[in-house]
Design a protein around this motif. Structure first.
Motif, short mmCIF file in Angstrom:
data_model
loop_
_atom_site.label_atom_id
_atom_site.label_comp_id
_atom_site.label_asym_id
_atom_site.label_seq_id
_atom_site.Cartn_x
_atom_site.Cartn_y
_atom_site.Cartn_z
N LYS A 86 0.83 -1.20 0.00
CA LYS A 86 0.00 0.00 0.00
C LYS A 86 0.87 1.25 0.00
N VAL A 87 1.94 1.21 0.76
CA VAL A 87 2.86 2.35 0.79
C VAL A 87 3.49 2.55 -0.58
N ALA A 88 3.95 1.47 -1.18
CA ALA A 88 4.63 1.55 -2.48
C ALA A 88 3.72 2.06 -3.59
N SER A 89 2.41 1.85 -3.43
CA SER A 89 1.47 2.25 -4.49
C SER A 89 0.98 3.69 -4.36
N ARG A 90 1.44 4.43 -3.34
CA ARG A 90 1.04 5.82 -3.20
C ARG A 90 1.55 6.63 -4.40
N PRO A 91 0.76 7.58 -4.88
CA PRO A 91 1.15 8.36 -6.06
C PRO A 91 2.52 9.02 -5.91
N GLY A 92 3.38 8.73 -6.86
CA GLY A 92 4.70 9.34 -6.88
C GLY A 92 5.75 8.65 -6.03
N TRP A 93 5.32 7.71 -5.19
CA TRP A 93 6.27 7.09 -4.26
C TRP A 93 7.20 6.10 -4.95
N ASP A 94 6.92 5.74 -6.19
CA ASP A 94 7.82 4.83 -6.89
C ASP A 94 9.19 5.48 -7.15
N ALA A 95 9.24 6.80 -6.98
CA ALA A 95 10.51 7.52 -7.19
C ALA A 95 11.40 7.47 -5.94
N ILE A 96 10.85 7.03 -4.81
CA ILE A 96 11.62 6.98 -3.56
C ILE A 96 12.62 5.83 -3.62
N PRO A 97 13.89 6.05 -3.27
CA PRO A 97 14.88 4.97 -3.28
C PRO A 97 14.44 3.73 -2.49
N ALA A 98 13.83 3.93 -1.33
CA ALA A 98 13.39 2.80 -0.51
C ALA A 98 12.36 1.95 -1.23
N VAL A 99 11.44 2.60 -1.96
CA VAL A 99 10.41 1.86 -2.70
C VAL A 99 11.04 1.18 -3.92
N ARG A 100 11.88 1.90 -4.62
CA ARG A 100 12.56 1.35 -5.81
C ARG A 100 13.37 0.10 -5.46
N ASP A 101 14.01 0.12 -4.27
CA ASP A 101 14.91 -0.97 -3.89
C ASP A 101 14.24 -2.00 -2.97
N GLY A 102 12.95 -1.84 -2.72
CA GLY A 102 12.25 -2.80 -1.87
C GLY A 102 12.63 -2.74 -0.41
N GLU A 103 13.05 -1.57 0.06
CA GLU A 103 13.47 -1.42 1.46
C GLU A 103 12.33 -0.88 2.33
N LEU A 104 11.24 -1.65 2.39
CA LEU A 104 10.10 -1.32 3.24
C LEU A 104 9.97 -2.43 4.28
N HIS A 105 10.09 -2.08 5.55
CA HIS A 105 10.15 -3.07 6.61
C HIS A 105 9.19 -2.73 7.75
N GLU A 106 8.60 -3.76 8.32
CA GLU A 106 7.74 -3.55 9.49
C GLU A 106 8.54 -3.74 10.77
N ILE A 107 8.34 -2.83 11.72
CA ILE A 107 8.81 -3.00 13.09
C ILE A 107 7.54 -3.12 13.93
N LYS A 108 7.32 -4.25 14.56
CA LYS A 108 6.09 -4.46 15.31
C LYS A 108 5.92 -3.39 16.40
N SER A 109 4.74 -2.82 16.47
CA SER A 109 4.54 -1.69 17.38
C SER A 109 4.83 -1.99 18.86
N PRO A 110 4.57 -3.21 19.38
CA PRO A 110 4.89 -3.44 20.80
C PRO A 110 6.36 -3.31 21.15
N ILE A 111 7.26 -3.43 20.14
CA ILE A 111 8.68 -3.34 20.48
C ILE A 111 9.31 -2.01 20.09
N ILE A 112 8.48 -1.04 19.66
CA ILE A 112 9.08 0.26 19.31
C ILE A 112 8.23 1.45 19.75
N LEU A 113 6.92 1.30 19.84
CA LEU A 113 6.07 2.46 20.13
C LEU A 113 5.73 2.60 21.60
#
Length: 272
Positions: free
Chosen positions: A219-246
């Motif tokens: 869903k993040v990668a499909s946001r308009p224009g976000w395909d230009a972001i290096p993280a999206v281009r390189d597949g660097e999207l990662h989840e950090i589970k909220s109980p261990i960070i928030l």
């Protein structure tokens, strides 16, 4: 009550309205004092089995809390002000902490330990947490490159990371792309009015921790224009589970920062 005739110092019947005091009291061996916990508590897992759940984050079962006859209630932040106010009006002693930084979390461990009469144990635990952070920072300093990191706490609307998260990203070897937002204590002040600002700041890594729901990188990668972001281009999207960070407690300073450090290290070695 501890063994023998000597009564343990400090409060004996504690209700924890958030997870972090529960995790700390268990770590200090003082879990017998806890008589009620937040329903969002996942650490330590045994707490969910042993303790009654009497609150969410923005609401609480006041009647159920009062039945537990607490002599001390611990909560966090302005968001729990109404719960705290109601309990205070009912004659309950309440401590609401409002720490938002890594230094504040370490100090919170020390203060909580002092409040329940185990300052020495709490100081030793806080020192251990700090040593762990120092070790991660020392390792990160050796990395060949530092990535720019976008941390997203919520998706609709997009909310950037809170201060301790931005600080942990730095400790782990990255640079948060919204440092000016991280300095704001309230979530509403960290809402991105223009999500295109993320595109312009071009993060190398996107970390998602959508408080209470699963992160959806597609869903993040499909946001308009976000395909230009290096993280999206390189597949660097990662989840950090909220109980261990928030949660501003030990989880963020241990498992949370370690996960971030592993992601950053892998990126840095590839990018070099």
């Amino acid at each position: 009550m501890r063994s023998g005739s000597v009564r343990a110092a400090g409060p004996q019947r504690i209700v924890c309205l958030t997870e972090e005091p529960t995790e700390i009291l268990y770590a200090l061996g003082e879990q017998d004092r806890i008589v009620g916990i937040s329903g969002f508590t996942v650490r330590p897992s045994i707490a969910r089995k042993e303790k009654p759940k009497v609150s969410a984050f923005t609401s609480a079962k006041i009647g159920e809390i009062l039945k537990l006859e607490p002599d001390f209630v611990i909560g966090f932040s302005d968001i729990q002000a109404e719960i705290a106010g109601e309990l205070i009006r009912r004659g309950v002693e309440v401590w609401i902490s409002n720490h938002r930084s890594v230094e504040g979390i370490v100090d919170y461990v020390r203060r909580l330990g002092a409040l329940v009469g185990v300052a020495d144990r709490a100081n030793a635990y806080a020192d251990e947490l700090q040593r762990g952070l120092d070790a991660i920072a020392a390792e990160a300093a050796k990395l060949p490159r530092r990535p720019k990191v976008y941390f997203e706490e919520w998706d609709e609307p997009p909310i950037t990371g809170i201060r301790w998260v931005a600080e942990l990203v730095r400790i782990a070897g990255g640079d948060d792309i919204f440092p000016e937002r991280a300095a704001e204590s309230l979530a509403k002040q960290r809402i991105l009015e223009d999500a295109g600002e993320v595109v312009r700041r071009a993060p190398d890594i996107i970390l998602g921790s959508w408080c209470g729901k699963k992160f959806r990188p597609e869903k993040v990668a499909s946001r308009p224009g976000w395909d230009a972001i290096p993280a999206v281009r390189d597949g660097e999207l990662h989840e950090i589970k909220s109980p261990i960070i928030l949660q501003p407690g030990p989880a963020a300073l241990t498992d949370g920062v370690r996960e971030i450090a592993a992601i950053i290290k892998a990126w840095s070695l590839r990018a070099a």
